[in-house]
Design a protein around this motif. Sequence first.
Motif, PDB file in Angstrom:
ATOM      1  N   GLN A 160      52.281  45.654  -4.070  1.00 10.68           N
ATOM      2  CA  GLN A 160      51.503  46.893  -4.101  1.00 10.68           C
ATOM      3  C   GLN A 160      52.021  47.912  -3.094  1.00 10.68           C
ATOM      4  O   GLN A 160      52.126  49.099  -3.394  1.00 10.68           O
ATOM      5  N   VAL A 161      52.348  47.446  -1.883  1.00  7.22           N
ATOM      6  CA  VAL A 161      52.762  48.356  -0.816  1.00  7.22           C
ATOM      7  C   VAL A 161      53.966  47.771  -0.091  1.00  7.22           C
ATOM      8  O   VAL A 161      54.072  46.561   0.091  1.00  7.22           O
ATOM      9  N   GLY A 162      54.869  48.662   0.330  1.00  8.02           N
ATOM     10  CA  GLY A 162      56.004  48.234   1.126  1.00  8.02           C
ATOM     11  C   GLY A 162      56.399  49.321   2.100  1.00  8.02           C
ATOM     12  O   GLY A 162      55.881  50.438   2.060  1.00  8.02           O
ATOM     13  N   ASP A 163      57.323  48.984   3.017  1.00  9.13           N
ATOM     14  CA  ASP A 163      57.884  49.999   3.911  1.00  9.13           C
ATOM     15  C   ASP A 163      59.400  49.898   3.884  1.00  9.13           C
ATOM     16  O   ASP A 163      59.961  49.049   3.171  1.00  9.13           O
ATOM     17  N   ARG A 164      60.074  50.762   4.630  1.00 11.77           N
ATOM     18  CA  ARG A 164      61.532  50.824   4.526  1.00 11.77           C
ATOM     19  C   ARG A 164      62.220  49.605   5.129  1.00 11.77           C
ATOM     20  O   ARG A 164      63.404  49.386   4.909  1.00 11.77           O
ATOM     21  N   TRP A 165      61.509  48.786   5.888  1.00 17.95           N
ATOM     22  CA  TRP A 165      62.071  47.539   6.386  1.00 17.95           C
ATOM     23  C   TRP A 165      61.969  46.409   5.357  1.00 17.95           C
ATOM     24  O   TRP A 165      62.515  45.342   5.562  1.00 17.95           O
ATOM     25  N   GLY A 166      61.225  46.650   4.286  1.00 18.91           N
ATOM     26  CA  GLY A 166      61.075  45.623   3.253  1.00 18.91           C
ATOM     27  C   GLY A 166      59.845  44.761   3.402  1.00 18.91           C
ATOM     28  O   GLY A 166      59.674  43.795   2.647  1.00 18.91           O
ATOM     29  N   ASN A 167      58.970  45.067   4.350  1.00 18.62           N
ATOM     30  CA  ASN A 167      57.708  44.332   4.452  1.00 18.62           C
ATOM     31  C   ASN A 167      56.845  44.609   3.225  1.00 18.62           C
ATOM     32  O   ASN A 167      56.754  45.764   2.787  1.00 18.62           O
ATOM     33  N   LEU A 168      56.208  43.568   2.693  1.00 16.57           N
ATOM     34  CA  LEU A 168      55.470  43.710   1.434  1.00 16.57           C
ATOM     35  C   LEU A 168      54.039  43.209   1.556  1.00 16.57           C
ATOM     36  O   LEU A 168      53.767  42.199   2.201  1.00 16.57           O
ATOM     37  N   VAL A 169      53.138  43.929   0.885  1.00 19.45           N
ATOM     38  CA  VAL A 169      51.736  43.544   0.746  1.00 19.45           C
ATOM     39  C   VAL A 169      51.421  43.527  -0.744  1.00 19.45           C
ATOM     40  O   VAL A 169      51.801  44.452  -1.479  1.00 19.45           O
ATOM     41  N   TYR A 170      50.744  42.496  -1.192  1.00 18.78           N
ATOM     42  CA  TYR A 170      50.416  42.338  -2.607  1.00 18.78           C
ATOM     43  C   TYR A 170      48.948  42.637  -2.859  1.00 18.78           C
ATOM     44  O   TYR A 170      48.140  42.607  -1.938  1.00 18.78           O
ATOM     45  N   ARG A 171      48.624  42.878  -4.099  1.00 16.66           N
ATOM     46  CA  ARG A 171      47.229  43.124  -4.464  1.00 16.66           C
ATOM     47  C   ARG A 171      46.669  41.927  -5.220  1.00 16.66           C
ATOM     48  O   ARG A 171      47.074  41.619  -6.337  1.00 16.66           O
ATOM     49  N   ASN A 172      45.744  41.226  -4.578  1.00 19.72           N
ATOM     50  CA  ASN A 172      45.011  40.151  -5.230  1.00 19.72           C
ATOM     51  C   ASN A 172      45.945  39.143  -5.907  1.00 19.72           C
ATOM     52  O   ASN A 172      46.903  38.682  -5.303  1.00 19.72           O
ATOM     53  N   THR A 173      45.702  38.816  -7.193  1.00 22.47           N
ATOM     54  CA  THR A 173      46.499  37.776  -7.846  1.00 22.47           C
ATOM     55  C   THR A 173      47.924  38.204  -8.175  1.00 22.47           C
ATOM     56  O   THR A 173      48.737  37.373  -8.586  1.00 22.47           O
ATOM     57  N   ALA A 174      48.251  39.479  -7.989  1.00 23.98           N
ATOM     58  CA  ALA A 174      49.637  39.905  -8.169  1.00 23.98           C
ATOM     59  C   ALA A 174      50.540  39.276  -7.114  1.00 23.98           C
ATOM     60  O   ALA A 174      51.764  39.357  -7.197  1.00 23.98           O
ATOM     61  N   ARG A 175      49.912  38.631  -6.124  1.00 22.96           N
ATOM     62  CA  ARG A 175      50.670  37.919  -5.098  1.00 22.96           C
ATOM     63  C   ARG A 175      51.391  36.701  -5.678  1.00 22.96           C
ATOM     64  O   ARG A 175      52.520  36.400  -5.282  1.00 22.96           O
ATOM     65  N   ASN A 176      50.757  35.976  -6.568  1.00 21.95           N
ATOM     66  CA  ASN A 176      51.224  34.756  -7.237  1.00 21.95           C
ATOM     67  C   ASN A 176      52.561  34.185  -6.731  1.00 21.95           C
ATOM     68  O   ASN A 176      52.635  33.634  -5.648  1.00 21.95           O
ATOM     69  N   PHE A 177      53.643  34.339  -7.516  1.00 25.47           N
ATOM     70  CA  PHE A 177      54.915  33.713  -7.165  1.00 25.47           C
ATOM     71  C   PHE A 177      55.819  34.583  -6.289  1.00 25.47           C
ATOM     72  O   PHE A 177      56.851  34.111  -5.809  1.00 25.47           O
ATOM     73  N   GLY A 178      55.466  35.862  -6.102  1.00 28.47           N
ATOM     74  CA  GLY A 178      56.359  36.761  -5.387  1.00 28.47           C
ATOM     75  C   GLY A 178      56.804  36.283  -4.020  1.00 28.47           C
ATOM     76  O   GLY A 178      58.012  36.276  -3.712  1.00 28.47           O
ATOM     77  N   PRO A 179      55.895  35.888  -3.130  1.00 27.50           N
ATOM     78  CA  PRO A 179      56.304  35.502  -1.778  1.00 27.50           C
ATOM     79  C   PRO A 179      57.270  34.322  -1.732  1.00 27.50           C
ATOM     80  O   PRO A 179      58.252  34.347  -0.989  1.00 27.50           O
TER      81      PRO A 179
END
Length: 237
Positions: A160-179
């Motif tokens: 859902q959200v990121g910054d230029r360093w590549g840090n990532l935040v997911y929204r609810n179940t969209a987190r699933n397999f990404g991390p």
Amino acid sequence: MIDKIVPSCADALSSVPDGASIAIGGFGGAGMPEELIVALLDQGARDLTVVTNNAGQGETGIAALLKARRVRKIVCSYPRMARAHVFETLYREGAVELELVPQGTLAERLRAAGCGIGGFFTPTAYGTALAEGKETRILDGRPHVFERPLAVDYALIHAQVGDRWGNLVYRNTARNFGPIMAMAARHTIATVAEIRDLGGLSPESIITPGIFVDAVVPRPPTDAPHTASAMSPEAMS
């Protein structure tokens, strides 16, 4: 200055070679990196090994990759979901190879690769065809199967959200397999619905640290309305 923001999916995927192994995030439609899949189709890489939760539905997304005959092998848990006719047709023709992996085992194999673990024992699949050829042991009186880590060349994910360093935040179940896919991949490419300035993400909300991410591609939000409540630290944690 570290800046991992890439202007387009095409730029981010330009170096993917034929024969690459690619983990594609998503659980149904949640967290599916749709633009990256379309860009991979346009890019032209073939003979791919795709690691994902399911083999796609209809003729879009992963199913479109299969229909274009770009996939040599698919590693997944649910190849025969509703409307998964593309995979079923190709599999019956012998045009695509399947490695069926129970969902929890799939997640743990990816996590093991990201953590540098050489493998693990699990009772799942013992006594079935999925355990054939694998080491087994009795642990605490219960039979277990040895499973190996699942490293990949690329991970294509959505946050859902990121910054230029590549840090990532997911929204609810969209987190699933990404991390865990980001951890298991040599190169991770993420689309994000919003880019924040450095310091704009609470450290406690960051799920995937930028060290695991190579490219961040901005995209319009598609999996949720862009509201203040949806974007609060509590909602994103």
